[in-house]
Design an enzyme around this catalytic site. Structure first.
Site, short mmCIF file in Angstrom:
data_model
loop_
_atom_site.label_atom_id
_atom_site.label_comp_id
_atom_site.label_asym_id
_atom_site.label_seq_id
_atom_site.Cartn_x
_atom_site.Cartn_y
_atom_site.Cartn_z
N ARG A 109 0.77 -0.96 0.05
CA ARG A 109 0.07 -0.02 0.00
C ARG A 109 1.00 1.36 0.06
O ARG A 109 0.28 2.46 0.30
CB ARG A 109 -0.65 -0.15 1.29
N ARG A 125 -5.15 23.09 -12.58
CA ARG A 125 -4.18 21.90 -13.19
C ARG A 125 -4.37 21.91 -14.61
O ARG A 125 -3.50 21.53 -15.36
CB ARG A 125 -4.39 20.74 -12.43
N LYS A 153 1.59 11.62 -10.58
CA LYS A 153 1.06 10.82 -11.45
C LYS A 153 1.79 9.59 -11.87
O LYS A 153 2.85 9.87 -12.29
CB LYS A 153 0.64 11.53 -12.90
N HIS A 193 -2.10 20.69 -25.35
CA HIS A 193 -2.20 19.03 -25.28
C HIS A 193 -3.49 18.67 -25.95
O HIS A 193 -3.30 17.33 -26.25
CB HIS A 193 -1.90 18.59 -23.63
N GLU A 222 7.65 21.25 -22.99
CA GLU A 222 6.95 21.65 -21.60
C GLU A 222 7.46 22.70 -21.10
O GLU A 222 6.84 23.73 -20.54
CB GLU A 222 7.18 20.34 -20.73
N HIS A 250 -2.57 15.54 -28.15
CA HIS A 250 -3.13 14.13 -27.90
C HIS A 250 -3.78 13.76 -29.12
O HIS A 250 -3.57 12.36 -29.43
CB HIS A 250 -3.91 14.19 -26.88
N HIS A 254 5.81 12.89 -27.90
CA HIS A 254 4.63 13.69 -27.05
C HIS A 254 5.01 14.94 -27.42
O HIS A 254 4.19 15.96 -27.60
CB HIS A 254 4.76 13.32 -25.68
N GLU A 292 -6.82 18.05 -10.50
CA GLU A 292 -6.85 18.34 -11.81
C GLU A 292 -8.41 18.94 -12.09
O GLU A 292 -9.13 18.55 -12.97
CB GLU A 292 -6.66 17.05 -12.62
N LYS A 336 5.39 23.92 -12.05
CA LYS A 336 4.29 22.79 -12.08
C LYS A 336 4.23 22.43 -10.52
O LYS A 336 2.92 22.10 -10.21
CB LYS A 336 5.04 21.53 -12.71
N ASN A 378 -2.37 21.66 -19.44
CA ASN A 378 -2.83 21.00 -21.02
C ASN A 378 -2.68 21.95 -22.02
O ASN A 378 -3.28 21.64 -23.07
CB ASN A 378 -4.08 20.75 -20.57
ZN ZN Z 1 3.07 16.95 -21.80
#
Ligand code: ZN
Ligand code: ADP
Length: 359
Positions: A119, A238, A141, A245, A183, A249, A262, A234, A224, A242
């Protein structure tokens, strides 16, 4: 006991940043030792290129080393399972440290293993790509991919510390530099405009002085962390992360994650998002991005006739609440804003513009 310089980003954000110190300081830190032999998960390329330094920092008799096959293909539940089996094959305690050394793939996968074992084992990130240093190692993340989609299995799990050793970057391939650079440029548009200039200087080897690297990484990490700490799950702020993005994406998906990485997709995506920002009347230029065109050297010819598909993919983005597309725009350099865009022809125009200026 050596003093470890740490940078506490905010009181509520419990991750410590050990800036630019030798790796062995991490190991000598008391709480990284008490749990017995650490589990070290190391990217295979990084191990081959930096085995001496890693071996010096983490003596073989004090760690169990798992060599991770490089590449996105390793971010699977099968590989996650292999790490769990490996960790259980020697005595594992609740406080056994798990140390991830590598890029975003290693950090995401090893982080998810750390989150799930007992855990939650104490996790230490040693990012070795620019992208991981300025982005993926920060924010908690973790996860793996599933046939259902990328990063669809995972957890929020913060490391105890992130250790930055910029010497790793000496072996980073050109495209990986550019991937992380996207980024940094993003932070320039959503937070500190000066990063557009300082970041751009990292595009060529002669601009990568250690002072500049240090400062760009530290500022990116602060930006960040600040956004994540204020908004860990998010919702509002947050989402600013993006920027570029939602477009990016869609391009990665269309490309089936094969030719375009990416950062390259996000680079094109920021150009498209800035087009829409200008269409909404904001005075914000994409010149800082276009000046880097020859460095990115993107071949977008396979995608220029697929603008309709790209727009369809964007409407399916998981971050949309309804059929309008939620986009991060920029009202001026350093000032992000959220907008809902329902006009699909505007999205098509944005893609056509981006492809036009990049071809
Ligand atoms: Zn990114
Ligand atoms: P990212 O960090 O961009 O999310 P990866 O973790 O897949 O992605 O790393 C990108 C590639 O760079 C991988 O092939 C990885 O093995 C390699 N790599 C990571 N760090 C270094 C480094 N310091 N020097 C050379 N190659 C590296």
């Amino acid at each position: 006991m050596p003093q470890i310089p740490s940078l506490n980003i905010t009181d509520s954000f419990q991750c410590h940043f050990l800036l630019f110190e030798d790796l062995h300081l991490l190991w000598e830190k008391a709480d990284a030792r008490v749990g017995g032999k650490a589990v070290l998960v190391v990217d295979g390329n990084v191990l081959a290129l930096h085995s001496e330094r890693i071996g010096k920092a983490f003596p073989a008799d004090s760690v169990n080393l798992f060599e991770l096959p490089p590449g996105e293909g390793s971010k699977t539940t099968a590989m996650w399972n292999r790490i769990l089996d490996f960790a259980f094959s020697s005595p594992l305690k609740r406080n056994t440290p798990l140390i991830a050394i590598g890029g975003g793939v290693t950090g995401d996968l090893a982080g998810f293993a750390a989150a799930s074992l007992m855990r939650g084992l104490p996790l230490y990130h040693v990012p070795t790509t620019l992208l991981a240093m300025v982005d993926s190692a920060i924010g908690g993340k973790t996860g793996v991919n599933h046939a259902f989609g990328k990063n669809t299995i995972g957890a929020f799990y913060h490391p105890r510390a992130v250790l930055f050793d910029t010497d790793f970057l000496a072996t980073l391939p050109h495209r990986e530099w550019l991937c992380g650079l996207s980024e940094v440029l993003k932070y320039g548009y959503i937070a500190e405009p000066d990063l557009l200039v300082e970041g751009a200087a990292l595009a060529s080897p002669k601009g990568r002085t250690s002072d500049r690297l240090r400062s760009v990484i530290e500022r990116s990490v602060r930006i960040k962390s600040g956004i994540v700490a204020a908004d860990a799950r998010e919702a509002g702020r947050r989402a600013w992360l993006n920027f570029g993005h939602t477009f990016g994406h869609a391009l990665e998906t269309l490309d089936n994650y094969s030719n375009i990485n990416h950062g390259e997709a996000v680079y094109a995506g920021m150009i498209a998002a800035l087009f829409i920002s200008r269409h909404m009347g904001h005075d914000v230029s994409d010149k800082p991005l276009l000046e880097l065109k020859t460095h990115y050297n993107l071949d977008i010819s396979p995608y220029t006739s697929s603008v309709d598909e790209l727009v369809t993919l964007m409407t399916h983005d998981k971050k949309n609440r309804d059929k309008d597309i939620r986009l991060v725009l920029v009202s001026k350099q350093g000032k992000p804003m959220l907008a809902s865009v329902g006009d699909q022809s505007l999205l098509r125009d944005a893609w056509n513009y981006a492809f036009d200026v990049l071809s």
